[in-house]
Design a protein around this motif. Sequence first.
Motif, PDB file in Angstrom:
ATOM      1  N   PHE A 219       0.826  -1.206   0.000  1.00 31.77           N
ATOM      2  CA  PHE A 219       0.000   0.000   0.000  1.00 31.77           C
ATOM      3  C   PHE A 219       0.859   1.254   0.000  1.00 31.77           C
ATOM      4  N   VAL A 220       1.913   1.276   0.789  1.00 34.62           N
ATOM      5  CA  VAL A 220       2.780   2.449   0.863  1.00 34.62           C
ATOM      6  C   VAL A 220       3.465   2.679  -0.484  1.00 34.62           C
TER       7      VAL A 220
ATOM      8  N   VAL B 110       2.459   6.023  -2.667  1.00 33.94           N
ATOM      9  CA  VAL B 110       3.439   7.076  -2.910  1.00 33.94           C
ATOM     10  C   VAL B 110       3.660   7.259  -4.411  1.00 33.94           C
ATOM     11  N   ALA B 111       3.859   6.143  -5.126  1.00 36.94           N
ATOM     12  CA  ALA B 111       4.076   6.234  -6.571  1.00 36.94           C
ATOM     13  C   ALA B 111       2.833   6.744  -7.287  1.00 36.94           C
TER      14      ALA B 111
ATOM     15  N   ASP C 191      13.780  -4.930   1.893  1.00 29.77           N
ATOM     16  CA  ASP C 191      13.298  -3.802   2.685  1.00 29.77           C
ATOM     17  C   ASP C 191      14.156  -2.560   2.433  1.00 29.77           C
ATOM     18  N   THR C 192      15.467  -2.741   2.361  1.00 32.45           N
ATOM     19  CA  THR C 192      16.373  -1.622   2.126  1.00 32.45           C
ATOM     20  C   THR C 192      16.180  -1.021   0.740  1.00 32.45           C
ATOM     21  N   VAL C 193      16.032  -1.884  -0.260  1.00 27.58           N
ATOM     22  CA  VAL C 193      15.840  -1.406  -1.638  1.00 27.58           C
ATOM     23  C   VAL C 193      14.536  -0.627  -1.754  1.00 27.58           C
TER      24      VAL C 193
ATOM     25  N   TYR D 144      14.040   3.259  -2.753  1.00 29.46           N
ATOM     26  CA  TYR D 144      13.155   3.709  -3.844  1.00 29.46           C
ATOM     27  C   TYR D 144      12.236   4.827  -3.366  1.00 29.46           C
ATOM     28  N   LEU D 145      11.653   4.667  -2.189  1.00 26.00           N
ATOM     29  CA  LEU D 145      10.773   5.710  -1.657  1.00 26.00           C
ATOM     30  C   LEU D 145      11.548   7.005  -1.425  1.00 26.00           C
TER      31      LEU D 145
END
Length: 335
Positions: free
Chosen positions: A181-182, A186-187, A237-239, A243-244
Amino acid sequence: MLKYSDEFQIKNFLSLANAVIGVFIASLGPFLLMGQIPQLLSRLFPFTRGLNHAYWAPNVWALVTAFDRVLLKYIQKTGANIPINPSGVQSTSRGLVGDTIFAVIPNVKPIHTFTITIAFQSVILFKLWRNPTYKSFLTALTLCGYVSYLFGWHVHEKAVLLVLVPLSLLAAERQAYFRTFVLASVAGIFSLFPLIFTPTESIIKVLYSFLWLTFVYTALSKRVYEFPKSLSYVILDTVEKAYLGGFVFLQAFIMLFPALSARSKHVVEAFTCIPSDEVICPDALDSPANGDMAFLPLMATSVYCAVGLVWGFIRLMFVYLNEETTYQGQLSTIQ
């Protein structure tokens, strides 16, 4: 206490069918009586208006179109012996309303988008038929809208709301749904920023979106957060967080673009160019010396947002297809 049966019941099926038929008659009846069905169909299925909208909706075809432009520039620069369609050299990155013709890769036809859409939706609905729970229905509804958005013909960027609205109802289920969802929100929301394009509105839309994300993320993250269980999940999770974070740099580029292209006296006017039936923007990949890169911020926004939306779809499909089939116990009673 209400009890439900998982057996197929003709009476209930006919009741549902009559409701659907009634809605269609009420919706399409007036157009039929006024002889406007052909006009309605041309609006619902705009096959004469090209694969992409003037400002590319951030879907799979935006990525395909951008890939075609990269291949074209590579061939022009290196002189590689790869055939180029002359009609496609200027057709895809100028914000044109009309047929989208690729320069290097094969052209996409309406039948291709229709086939891909039906194929994905069939898989989704087959799983729903086998596992008819409330959550699976809501997820299937979201995914069917998602498929139409990602693979449909001449999709408008505003159609992302058909994905984000039902997806928001799944956000509190668990971490996998919440992260999807996040990413999609955001995108998807950022992809709508070009619709509000004047400089005075930039701060308002960015600040408003940041406050919304802060309140939503803080509240839901506390409820559903799960620590990554393996190294691969930590990397993923880091990638995703990187991206965000990239949206900050994308917004900075968009806001600074007029100054970076100050060599053209018309660049400020060109930067606010929103392509439409009456307005044609210059090619995004032409030389900046002449100020002919007005479509570049829109192109960058579309492509970057498309990466997040496509990844969100892959995430949600994986969760949906791997969900355990436990509907017998869940639907046995509803209190």
